[in-house]
Design an enzyme around this catalytic site. Structure first.
Site, PDB file in Angstrom:
ATOM      1  N   ASN A   1       1.007  -1.224   0.010  1.00 49.44           N
ATOM      2  CA  ASN A   1       0.002  -0.171   0.062  1.00 49.44           C
ATOM      3  C   ASN A   1       0.970   1.204  -0.185  1.00 49.44           C
ATOM      4  O   ASN A   1       0.610   2.202  -0.565  1.00 49.44           O
ATOM      5  CB  ASN A   1      -0.977   0.136   1.335  1.00 49.44           C
ATOM      6  CG  ASN A   1      -1.565   1.286   1.319  1.00 49.44           C
ATOM      7  OD1 ASN A   1      -2.480   1.509   0.423  1.00 49.44           O
ATOM      8  ND2 ASN A   1      -1.376   1.898   2.222  1.00 49.44           N
TER       9      ASN A   1
ATOM     10  N   GLN B   1       5.474   6.731   5.611  1.00 53.45           N
ATOM     11  CA  GLN B   1       4.894   5.681   4.709  1.00 53.45           C
ATOM     12  C   GLN B   1       4.315   6.095   3.561  1.00 53.45           C
ATOM     13  O   GLN B   1       2.864   6.080   3.504  1.00 53.45           O
ATOM     14  CB  GLN B   1       4.141   4.638   5.610  1.00 53.45           C
ATOM     15  CG  GLN B   1       5.171   3.729   6.291  1.00 53.45           C
ATOM     16  CD  GLN B   1       4.461   3.217   7.435  1.00 53.45           C
ATOM     17  OE1 GLN B   1       3.500   3.667   8.033  1.00 53.45           O
ATOM     18  NE2 GLN B   1       4.710   2.009   7.781  1.00 53.45           N
TER      19      GLN B   1
ATOM     20  N   ASP C   1       1.778   6.637   0.467  1.00 53.34           N
ATOM     21  CA  ASP C   1       1.012   5.698  -0.250  1.00 53.34           C
ATOM     22  C   ASP C   1       1.495   5.528  -1.635  1.00 53.34           C
ATOM     23  O   ASP C   1       1.736   6.585  -2.284  1.00 53.34           O
ATOM     24  CB  ASP C   1      -0.261   6.128  -0.038  1.00 53.34           C
ATOM     25  CG  ASP C   1      -1.110   5.360   1.075  1.00 53.34           C
ATOM     26  OD1 ASP C   1      -0.670   5.528   2.100  1.00 53.34           O
ATOM     27  OD2 ASP C   1      -2.091   4.904   0.695  1.00 53.34           O
TER      28      ASP C   1
ATOM     29  N   ARG D   1       0.940 -12.722   2.781  1.00 51.53           N
ATOM     30  CA  ARG D   1      -0.382 -12.117   3.855  1.00 51.53           C
ATOM     31  C   ARG D   1      -0.200 -10.584   3.099  1.00 51.53           C
ATOM     32  O   ARG D   1       0.751  -9.904   3.303  1.00 51.53           O
ATOM     33  CB  ARG D   1       0.141 -12.156   5.215  1.00 51.53           C
ATOM     34  CG  ARG D   1      -0.863 -11.398   6.209  1.00 51.53           C
ATOM     35  CD  ARG D   1      -0.071 -10.157   6.444  1.00 51.53           C
ATOM     36  NE  ARG D   1      -0.529  -9.232   7.529  1.00 51.53           N
ATOM     37  CZ  ARG D   1      -0.499  -7.925   7.881  1.00 51.53           C
ATOM     38  NH1 ARG D   1       0.236  -7.467   7.199  1.00 51.53           N
ATOM     39  NH2 ARG D   1      -1.005  -7.451   8.916  1.00 51.53           N
TER      40      ARG D   1
ATOM     41  N   ASP E   1      -0.895  -6.937   3.170  1.00 48.22           N
ATOM     42  CA  ASP E   1      -1.008  -5.731   4.367  1.00 48.22           C
ATOM     43  C   ASP E   1      -1.948  -4.674   3.833  1.00 48.22           C
ATOM     44  O   ASP E   1      -2.113  -4.449   2.537  1.00 48.22           O
ATOM     45  CB  ASP E   1       0.315  -5.168   4.555  1.00 48.22           C
ATOM     46  CG  ASP E   1       0.451  -4.279   5.682  1.00 48.22           C
ATOM     47  OD1 ASP E   1       0.126  -4.542   6.718  1.00 48.22           O
ATOM     48  OD2 ASP E   1       0.595  -2.949   5.526  1.00 48.22           O
TER      49      ASP E   1
ATOM     50  N   GLU F   1      -5.199  -8.963   4.788  1.00 49.55           N
ATOM     51  CA  GLU F   1      -5.555  -8.271   5.971  1.00 49.55           C
ATOM     52  C   GLU F   1      -6.450  -7.029   5.621  1.00 49.55           C
ATOM     53  O   GLU F   1      -6.068  -6.130   5.012  1.00 49.55           O
ATOM     54  CB  GLU F   1      -4.233  -7.531   6.485  1.00 49.55           C
ATOM     55  CG  GLU F   1      -4.548  -7.079   7.873  1.00 49.55           C
ATOM     56  CD  GLU F   1      -3.628  -5.616   8.068  1.00 49.55           C
ATOM     57  OE1 GLU F   1      -3.902  -5.087   9.148  1.00 49.55           O
ATOM     58  OE2 GLU F   1      -3.186  -4.957   7.365  1.00 49.55           O
TER      59      GLU F   1
ATOM     60  N   ASP G   1      -0.046  -6.497  16.185  1.00 51.76           N
ATOM     61  CA  ASP G   1      -0.671  -5.278  16.324  1.00 51.76           C
ATOM     62  C   ASP G   1      -1.572  -5.224  17.620  1.00 51.76           C
ATOM     63  O   ASP G   1      -1.556  -6.175  18.325  1.00 51.76           O
ATOM     64  CB  ASP G   1      -1.890  -4.930  15.097  1.00 51.76           C
ATOM     65  CG  ASP G   1      -0.795  -4.833  14.023  1.00 51.76           C
ATOM     66  OD1 ASP G   1       0.406  -3.918  13.946  1.00 51.76           O
ATOM     67  OD2 ASP G   1      -1.279  -4.904  12.815  1.00 51.76           O
TER      68      ASP G   1
HETATM   69  C1  NOJ Z   1      -0.881  -3.361   9.248  1.00 51.70           C
HETATM   70  C2  NOJ Z   1       0.065  -3.996  10.105  1.00 51.70           C
HETATM   71  O1  NOJ Z   1      -0.225  -5.150  10.518  1.00 51.70           O
HETATM   72  C3  NOJ Z   1       0.787  -3.031  10.847  1.00 51.70           C
HETATM   73  O2  NOJ Z   1       1.662  -3.612  11.786  1.00 51.70           O
HETATM   74  C4  NOJ Z   1       1.408  -1.801  10.091  1.00 51.70           C
HETATM   75  O3  NOJ Z   1       1.819  -0.866  11.149  1.00 51.70           O
HETATM   76  C5  NOJ Z   1       0.244  -1.362   9.018  1.00 51.70           C
HETATM   77  N1  NOJ Z   1      -0.192  -2.271   8.381  1.00 51.70           N
HETATM   78  C6  NOJ Z   1       1.239  -0.513   8.288  1.00 51.70           C
HETATM   79  O4  NOJ Z   1       1.691  -1.389   7.101  1.00 51.70           O
END
Ligand code: NOJ
Length: 554
Positions: free
Chosen positions: A103, A169, A171, A199, A201, A243, A310
């Site tokens: 992302n 980060q 986008d 997986r 993200d 996710e 998380d």
């Molecule tokens: C979801 C991840 O599980 C988390 O740890 C991360 O900070 C965010 N996405 C951003 O990539």
């Protein structure tokens, strides 16, 4: 089919290379270390490993800020080590899934560096820009509390850039066909190096429309089909586990009506209701969440989990339920992550009570889907709340009573090993539990074996049976002329209850206890009288033990 759709009856173990086993003494785990622990994982019985991001990264979000998608961060080893690792996994029949974080990139990625420094850069349009500060710049933050905005001004670019997560980060402009092609290239690269899938993200954000003018982003679900299609061309049995913490109404958009999009999704709806059930001894909302998410394409599967790396996100629960979970499992401010959720590990949330921890695992393993275990949970590791944010639950694996829990020879691991208190490594470690037949570790190994031998749970239809008590959950699975019944007593006291077995299937008059012994015969009205300990659980197979003969392998 059974042997093709491996993920329908898998047991996934997630870990971060940096916290597992260090071999070169720099205080950070590495692939060499992970390889030395492969027999441990094989012995535990897991069938797949999910690795958190390990690609080159400045590490400001534990690797979820990638600066080179085609390399291993040198702290963990080399690409050569990675291939040795996937080979070692394959030799033991263990599949490897890796995180795919597309992302956003790190702001240190060469693409972003080029994009920000030159409006004519070929990478300029790989990110999302706006000359003026967008009206919605203070909306849509994923990390409220630590993230002030979703648009940040960049001096070099003389423009604002969009970032759904932290400002480091940016986008990616995922609608750009060149970016999409690059995402496929990244998948193709790692597939070639031996992984069985990804997986993925932050999927809802990957497919969301992005831009300064966008007020109600629509989702470009078609992208998911293209990802899958490509993956299947390259490796027929590779999967994507998404996710996507979304409402059940949109599940089919993610799975695809014909099962042609994501193979798997984490079931956040069930996860949150499960914690409510554990906190309140009321399983009714959990049953609702199971029912709401039960219909899925035959080839799709849910990923079930308790805790992950998380915080425990409680955002999908009604206010009163959320408060109940906070009160029970994270009453103090330092246990919470702003108002987002609870940042603790499972064992301390359940007061270290082995009955409750085992019940929680038994429950998660018996929900309709594929269980995903977090490293350290198999020995009931604790957390270190003195560490900032989510780091408290990311401390190194506790292997033994050797210095630094046998994790590293360094006296200063990057994240500290838990030393003090009941969860310190002198009390909680693999070596001790390996020698103790009644340990959590040996119990979980048995649970894994039992779950693997009950494919009804991964494949079958699930119905909830009436127990007359919201604190007693009874789930029945039917699949290919076989049936499994799993009961849980959420109350802190023993209970006796009656159960009438509805549903199609064989042998409802005889329940064979597949965990501890203690079979049950129905009375002449077809009712069973079952007794469960405080926080007790039982797994039964219906009918005689010739179930293997009844099952077809097609
Ligand atoms: C979801 C991840 O599980 C988390 O740890 C991360 O900070 C965010 N996405 C951003 O990539």
């Amino acid at each position: 089919m059974i042997n093709d759709l491996w993920y329908k009856n898998a047991v996934i173990y997630c870990l971060s290379v940096g916290s597992f086993q260090d071999t070169d003494g720099d205080g950070v785990g590495d692939f060499q270390g992970l390889m030395r622990r492969m027999d441990y994982l094989g012995g535990l019985g897991v069938t797949a490993i999910w690795l958190m991001p390990f690609q080159t990264s400045p590490g400001r979000d534990d690797g979820y800020d990638v600066s080179d998608y085609y390399n291993v961060d040198p702290r963990y080893g080399s690409l050569g080590d990675f291939v040795e690792f996937t080979h070692a996994a394959k030799q033991r029949g263990i599949r490897v899934l890796i995180d795919l974080v597309v992302n956003h990139t790190s702001s240190e990625h060469a693409w972003f560096k080029s994009a920000r420094s030159d409006p004519d850069s070929r990478y300029r349009d790989w990110y999302i820009w706006s000359e003026k500060k967008p009206a919605n710049a203070n909306k849509g933050m994923v990390f409220p509390g630590v993230q002030k905005s979703t648009w940040t001004y960049d001096e070099k670019a003389a423009a604002y850039y969009f970032h759904r997560f932290y400002d480091f980060q940016p986008d990616l402009n995922t609608a750009n066909p060149l970016v999409q092609a690059e995402i496929l290239k990244i998948m193709g690269f790692w597939i070639q190096l031996g992984v069985s899938g990804f997986r993925m993200d932050a999927v809802p954000f990957v497919i969301a429309e992005k831009g300064a003018e966008v007020t109600k982003p629509s989702e470009q679900y078609g992208m998911l089909r293209r990802f899958r299609e490509f993956l299947q061309w390259r490796k027929g049995d590779a999967i994507i586990l998404a996710e996507a913490n979304v409402l059940p109404e949109t599940d089919f958009e993610y799975f695809g009506d014909d099962g042609d999009r994501m193979h798997m999704m984490f079931n956040f709806q069930v996860n949150q209701s499960m914690f409510y059930a554990l906190a309140s001894a009321d399983a009714r909302p959990l049953v609702k969440a199971i029912e709401k998410t039960s219909v899925r394409p035959a080839t799709a599967q849910w990923g079930m989990f308790l805790r992950n790396h998380d915080e425990l996100d409680l955002g999908r629960l009604p206010e009163t339920h959320r408060q109940t979970v906070f009160d029970a499992f994270g009453p103090d401010k330092d246990m919470q992550l702003y108002d987002r959720g609870i940042r603790r590990r499972l064992a301390p949330m359940l007061d270290g009570d082995p009955r409750r921890i085992r019940q929680a695992y038994s429950l998660m393993f018996s929900l309709p889907g594929t269980p995903v275990i977090r490293y350290g949970d198999e020995i009931a590791m604790g957390d270190d709340l003195s560490l900032p944010e989510r780091n408290c639950a990311r401390t190194p694996m506790q292997w033994s009573v050797e210095p630094q829990a046998g994790f590293t020879k360094s006296s200063k691991p990057e994240l500290p090993v838990i030393v003090d208190g009941p969860y310190g490594y002198h009390h909680v470690n693999v070596a001790d539990q390996r020698r103790d037949a009644d340990s959590m570790l040996n119990w979980l190994e048995r649970l894994i074996r039992m779950r693997k031998e009950a494919p009804e749970i991964g494949w079958g239809d699930c119905i909830s049976l009436d127990t007359g008590d919201p604190g007693i959950l009874a789930l029945r699975y039917d699949w290919r002329n076989n049936s499994v019944l799993v009961v849980h007593n959420l109350h802190p006291k023993p209970v006796e209850f009656e159960l009438q077995l509805d549903g199609e299937g064989t042998g409802g008059n005889r329940l064979i206890d597949i965990m501890d012994g203690g079979n049950s015969e129905a009375d002449d009205k077809g009712r069973h009288t079952l007794l469960l300990d405080a926080y007790g659980y039982r797994w039964y197979r219906l009918g005689g033990l010739d179930y293997l003969l009844r099952r077809s392998e097609v």
